[in-house]
Write a protein that holds these residues in place. Structure first.
Motif, mmCIF file in Angstrom:
data_model
loop_
_atom_site.group_PDB
_atom_site.id
_atom_site.type_symbol
_atom_site.label_atom_id
_atom_site.label_comp_id
_atom_site.label_asym_id
_atom_site.label_seq_id
_atom_site.Cartn_x
_atom_site.Cartn_y
_atom_site.Cartn_z
ATOM 1 N N LEU A 55 1.452 6.123 -3.439
ATOM 2 C CA LEU A 55 2.885 5.823 -3.594
ATOM 3 C C LEU A 55 3.672 6.241 -2.355
ATOM 4 N N LEU A 66 -0.439 1.170 -1.229
ATOM 5 C CA LEU A 66 -0.019 0.509 -2.463
ATOM 6 C C LEU A 66 0.919 -0.625 -2.061
ATOM 7 N N ARG A 94 2.891 -1.653 -6.976
ATOM 8 C CA ARG A 94 4.081 -0.911 -7.404
ATOM 9 C C ARG A 94 4.643 -1.482 -8.708
ATOM 10 N N PHE A 121 2.547 -0.412 -11.618
ATOM 11 C CA PHE A 121 2.302 1.019 -11.674
ATOM 12 C C PHE A 121 2.692 1.623 -12.997
#
Length: 81
Positions: free
Chosen positions: A13, A72, A77, A80
């Motif tokens: 992240l 990522l 994302r 996620f």
């Protein structure tokens, strides 16, 4: 229990990391409750790449083999949460 893929995506992240850096990080921060082998981590990185949730980029290194850095991406994302 946190899945390996979720742990990898969490680590990615904030920054791009190689498989080796991820493995080292897990040994230090997660090792006490979870022993993921380097092989498992690389397999999961491959799986996440095939699923287009992370992107891998080869980086040339002077006098050393290339290293592959993972990040990522937008789809990762989105998926996620």
């Amino acid at each position: 229990n946190m899945s390996l893929s979720h742990a990898i995506m969490t680590a990615l992240l904030d920054e791009e990391l190689t498989g080796y850096e991820l493995a080292k990080r897990f040994e230090v921060s997660l090792g006490f409750f979870w022993g993921a082998s380097h092989q498992q981590i690389y397999q999961e990185l491959k799986r996440l790449s095939h699923g287009a949730l992370i992107s891998g980029e080869d980086i040339d290194q002077q006098g050393k083999p290339n290293k592959r850095v993972y990040a990522l991406n937008a789809l990762g994302r989105e998926n996620f949460d």
